[in-house]
Design an enzyme around this catalytic site. Structure first.
Site, PDB file in Angstrom:
ATOM      1  N   CYS A 166      10.495  13.838  -0.482  1.00  0.00           N
ATOM      2  CA  CYS A 166       9.317  13.085  -0.927  1.00  0.00           C
ATOM      3  C   CYS A 166       8.363  13.977  -1.704  1.00  0.00           C
ATOM      4  O   CYS A 166       7.332  14.417  -1.181  1.00  0.00           O
ATOM      5  CB  CYS A 166       8.600  12.417   0.228  1.00  0.00           C
ATOM      6  SG  CYS A 166       7.398  11.198  -0.372  1.00  0.00           S
ATOM      7  N   CYS A 346       9.021   6.730  -4.797  1.00  0.00           N
ATOM      8  CA  CYS A 346       7.924   7.471  -4.188  1.00  0.00           C
ATOM      9  C   CYS A 346       6.680   6.600  -4.250  1.00  0.00           C
ATOM     10  O   CYS A 346       6.054   6.489  -5.310  1.00  0.00           O
ATOM     11  CB  CYS A 346       7.707   8.784  -4.942  1.00  0.00           C
ATOM     12  SG  CYS A 346       6.494   9.852  -4.144  1.00  0.00           S
TER      13      CYS A 346
END
Length: 410
Positions: A166, A346
């Site tokens: 991430c 994301c």
């Protein structure tokens, strides 16, 4: 179903996190008669995408944790142990209890390793002296404590070299913190610094302008090619190595009142040191089929996978059906048909209540799921991130229900 150590499993899955469970569920949905072992040492399974929200005071940490036993597919056997070595030329996996598992096909999905020890002094001060990280379940609540208690001073946020899981999480921690300070009227008294080892704010250029609007709104200062190398918790100082355009470096030390650290990340040692690894230490795969280039009965997905996609849970959602279809084709001596296009997502939480949903594939090519301008912060995407995604994760992805995840064709 085979039980003793020398039985041959149809599939051995290494890892019981998001990638391992999702792949196992997708495989067993297609062929429930497979004999399958899942090797996972931890009895706890975490929904890690919510830890950023925990650190921003927007999510209950207990809701991110479930028992591993509750998520193992009914017709798979959970082997609670650690892998120490791969022996792919013999179709064997070695465990730390001295046993070996024999397989027809192998799925490698153990996740990655957070290298806290790479930053001098960090481990001794995590969870105290204002030093925290949303990358650990036990520390994300401390992030929120630090944010709430800070009324003035300096807050540092760091991002290490890629790849990390991430890649937006380091700056998401900053945005949610700043939004709280803004609402409380303290933001003007806090010096916010973002130190990024990389040279850009975000790797997909289309999303940089909306993010820069929030950087400016919050008065955050961006420090690129700046790497955290040491922390002195009691003294409340952090040392950075800055790299100039000509490659020269200099070290500088900054004081802090709060320090949010994202550590360097790497594949586990049993992958890095194995015949399955690529030059970077990750599992070597064909980018489209997710099959190992040399050991054709080996597949990989998730954070340990060496494909060039973003390491996110959203990537796993698309990878699991690809691995399932291609692995079963290999077992049946059929041509593989499923193709992974590098999809990752994301959800950039730029404030409490708004998210920029960045969805993209290989080479940064945009792959939006919705007919909206993806570079706009939206309340609807916050709802998706905060409320829908945890349910999609636990009730669909980990159960083999492949919503919006049908593989493309090779």
């Amino acid at each position: 179903m085979p039980m003793d150590e020398m039985s041959v499993w149809d599939v051995v899955v290494v890892g019981g996190g998001a990638a391992g469970i999702a792949a196992a569920a997708s495989l067993l949905k297609r062929n429930p008669s497979l004999s399958m072992a899942i090797v996972e040492p931890s009895d706890r399974h975490y929904y890690q995408p919510a830890w950023t929200l925990v650190g921003g005071g927007c999510f209950n940490p207990a809701e991110t944790c479930r028992s591993t036993a509750s998520l193992i597919p009914f017709n798979a056997k959970w082997i609670r142990n650690r892998v120490t070595r791969f022996l792919p030329q013999h179709n064997l996996v070695a465990l730390d209890n001295g046993q070996h598992l024999s397989y027809r096909s192998l799925v490698v999905a153990p996740g990655l390793e957070l290298d806290w020890g790479a930053i001098a002094g960090l481990q001794e001060t995590l969870g105290k002296n204002g030093v925290t990280s949303n990358y650990r379940y036990d520390l994300a609540p401390y992030t929120w404590e630090c944010v709430q208690s800070l009324k003035k001073g300096r807050a540092l946020f760091t991002q290490p070299a890629m790849p990390i899981k991430c890649a937006g999480a380091p700056q998401k921690a900053m945005y949610l913190s700043c939004h709280h300070w803004e609402k409380q009227g303290h933001l003007g008294d806090i010096d916010v610094q973002f130190h990024n080892t990389g040279g850009v704010l975000f790797g997909v250029s289309e999303f940089v302008p909306p993010l820069m609007e929030y950087v400016k709104r919050y008065g955050a200062n961006l420090n690129f090619t700046s790497t955290l190398i040491a922390v002195d918790g009691p003294a409340k100082t952090a040392t950075f190595r800055d790299t100039a355009e000509d490659g020269s470096t200099r070290e500088r030390t900054e004081s802090f009142d709060m320090l949010h650290v994202v550590p360097p990340q790497r594949a586990p040692a049993f992958i890095r040191d194995s015949e399955l690894a690529n030059e970077g230490g990750w599992v070597a795969v064909d980018e489209a089929s997710l099959q190992h280039p040399h050991y054709t009965n080996v597949f990989s997905l998730g954070d340990a996978c060496g494909a060039s996609n973003a390491k996110t849970a959203a990537a796993v959602r698309k990878q699991a059906p690809v691995v399932a279809e291609n692995l079963l084709a290999h077992l049946d001596n059929r041509p593989m048909t499923a193709r992974y296009t590098g999809y990752g997502a994301c959800p950039l939480t730029v404030e409490q209540g708004k998210v920029v949903l960045a969805e993209f594939g290989y080479g940064g090519k945009l792959q939006p799921s919705f007919p909206l301008n993806p570079a706009v912060a939206r309340t609807s995407m916050w709802w998706l991130k905060r409320y829908a995604m945890p349910r999609i994760y636990f009730s669909m992805m980990l159960k083999g229900h492949e919503w919006l995840a049908k593989p493309e064709k090779l």
